[in-house]
Design a protein around this motif. Structure first.
Motif, PDB file in Angstrom:
ATOM      1  N   GLY A   1      37.322  37.182  41.406  1.00 10.42           N
ATOM      2  CA  GLY A   1      38.301  37.167  40.321  1.00 10.42           C
ATOM      3  C   GLY A   1      39.088  38.448  40.175  1.00 10.42           C
ATOM      4  O   GLY A   1      39.584  38.747  39.081  1.00 10.42           O
ATOM      5  N   LEU A   2      39.268  39.206  41.277  1.00  7.90           N
ATOM      6  CA  LEU A   2      39.885  40.528  41.175  1.00  7.90           C
ATOM      7  C   LEU A   2      41.343  40.567  41.613  1.00  7.90           C
ATOM      8  O   LEU A   2      41.947  41.637  41.618  1.00  7.90           O
ATOM      9  CB  LEU A   2      39.086  41.537  42.011  1.00  7.90           C
ATOM     10  N   LEU A   3      41.934  39.431  41.964  1.00  4.95           N
ATOM     11  CA  LEU A   3      43.302  39.438  42.461  1.00  4.95           C
ATOM     12  C   LEU A   3      44.326  38.894  41.483  1.00  4.95           C
ATOM     13  O   LEU A   3      45.531  39.063  41.690  1.00  4.95           O
ATOM     14  CB  LEU A   3      43.403  38.630  43.762  1.00  4.95           C
ATOM     15  N   ALA A   4      43.893  38.253  40.416  1.00 14.65           N
ATOM     16  CA  ALA A   4      44.853  37.536  39.574  1.00 14.65           C
ATOM     17  C   ALA A   4      45.675  38.428  38.667  1.00 14.65           C
ATOM     18  O   ALA A   4      46.689  37.998  38.139  1.00 14.65           O
ATOM     19  CB  ALA A   4      44.113  36.487  38.732  1.00 14.65           C
ATOM     20  N   GLY A   5      45.284  39.652  38.455  1.00 14.20           N
ATOM     21  CA  GLY A   5      46.041  40.537  37.586  1.00 14.20           C
ATOM     22  C   GLY A   5      45.111  41.505  36.885  1.00 14.20           C
ATOM     23  O   GLY A   5      43.902  41.463  37.075  1.00 14.20           O
TER      24      GLY A   5
END
Length: 370
Positions: free
Chosen positions: A58-62
């Motif tokens: 979950g580290l790429l969405a913002g």
């Protein structure tokens, strides 16, 4: 995508750009990223697998607006395990930050949706032999030192020159335009950097972000180099950690000379971590927007001082491990090569002048440290 800034509103584009991305990577993820780094460097494994591990976490969405300490720590920890991956991750974050700062609400929402669907972003600024321009409704020219060929799906690129420079988000997944053979550096090989030829891409494939000159506006330009400082700090600590592990394996970690030499690295890193946190807080918050040059000064200073730490760490590790450090299969040698190449990306003298000019312009040097 393709991306088109003129298309009608899309009801599906509703995800906020800063909707996710909180938290520090768990130790199991950091260990996995470190474990794969050598194979990625040797070309035996694509770094895209590690990028997907970040996505799964979950580290790429913002990144949330108030999440600067977490983001700085995240950059440091990833860099300590796998600096080439951290370089790509920082490029993704940089692209999101620039789009957040200069894009329209619709553009921000649409980019967020594309990232949620699997897009991985980069920022490519260095022109190739032919600078990237817009001619007759098509792009023409190349970018060089473009990181993440084959892994980055969309790059935020600079088009034009000087005050007329504009930013465009362009799909870059066409393999025939990629030239990884131009990257001949001894380090950061796993980033799969190289050249990319944009010639002939229709203007309609580009999502134009902001206006002319927006890229260089502060505090999102030099004010953002605190992220580079975080990566340099993380890379230095990761290298020192690996050296300590090698010394322990050899039964040499308790030697007084080793303790003295490497404790200095730890002490400097501990102090600089707090400086990077402060620079991030100012650059990403209302203080930096109100006084952009303060953000620039703090970010640039942290970037230069973490570079000094990195250079000191490389030398200390060479002295601590001796000739074994230079073995072809040495993890410390690989990490030192990556760190040395990464630290040489920008003109340090120009940054020093920028920071010093702000510091000395006030009534007291204490003002610049506030």
């Amino acid at each position: 995508m393709p991306v088109d800034s003129t298309r009608p509103k899309d009801a599906a584009c509703v995800t906020p750009l800063r909707a996710a991305g909180r938290g520090i990577p768990p130790p199991t993820l950091i260990a996995a990223l470190a474990r794969h780094a050598a194979a990625e460097d040797a070309g035996q494994r694509s770094i895209s697998g590690s990028v997907e591990a970040l996505r799964a976490a979950g580290l790429l969405a913002g990144v949330e607006e108030d999440d600067t300490r977490d983001l700085a720590t995240r950059l440091m920890r990833i860099a300590s395990a796998n600096l080439p991956l951290a370089r790509l991750y920082e490029g993704h974050v940089n692209a999101l930050r620039l789009i957040e700062a200069h894009g329209s609400a619709e553009q921000r929402a649409c980019v967020a949706d594309r990232v949620a669907e699997g897009a991985f972003l980069g920022v490519w600024g260095a022109d190739g032999a032919q600078p990237l321009v817009l001619e007759g409704g098509h792009l023409a020219g190349q970018k060089t030192f473009a990181s993440g060929l084959g892994t980055v799906t969309h790059a935020l690129v600079t088009v034009g020159a000087f005050d007329a420079t504009r930013m465009a988000l362009v799909p870059v997944d066409e393999a025939g335009r990629q030239d990884p053979g131009t990257w001949t550096m001894p380090g950061m090989r796993a980033t799969l950097s190289g050249g990319f030829d944009f010639t002939g891409l229709p203007e309609g494939d580009a999502l134009w972000i902001g206006g002319p000159g927006d890229l260089a506006r502060e505090p999102t330009f030099l004010g953002g180099v605190w992220r580079i400082a975080a990566l340099q700090l993380g890379g230095a600590v990761g290298l020192a950690d690996m050296a300590v592990a090698a010394l322990k394996a050899a039964g040499r970690a308790n030697a007084e000379a080793q303790i003295v030499r490497l404790t200095g690295i730890f002490m400097q890193a501990a102090a600089l971590r707090e400086m990077v946190f402060r620079a991030a807080h100012v650059a990403e918050g209302p203080e930096g927007r109100a006084v952009p040059e303060r953000a620039v000064c703090l970010s640039v200073t942290s970037r230069l001082l973490t570079e000094d730490l990195g250079l000191r760490t490389v030398t200390a590790v060479e002295r601590s491990l001796g000739l074994g450090h230079f073995h072809a299969a040495s993890d410390t040698a690989r990490m030192a090569r990556d760190l040395s190449v990464y630290m040489r990306q920008v003109a340090g003298d120009a940054l020093l002048l920028r920071a010093g000019s702000h510091a000395m312009a006030g009534d007291s040097l204490w003002d610049a440290m506030a």
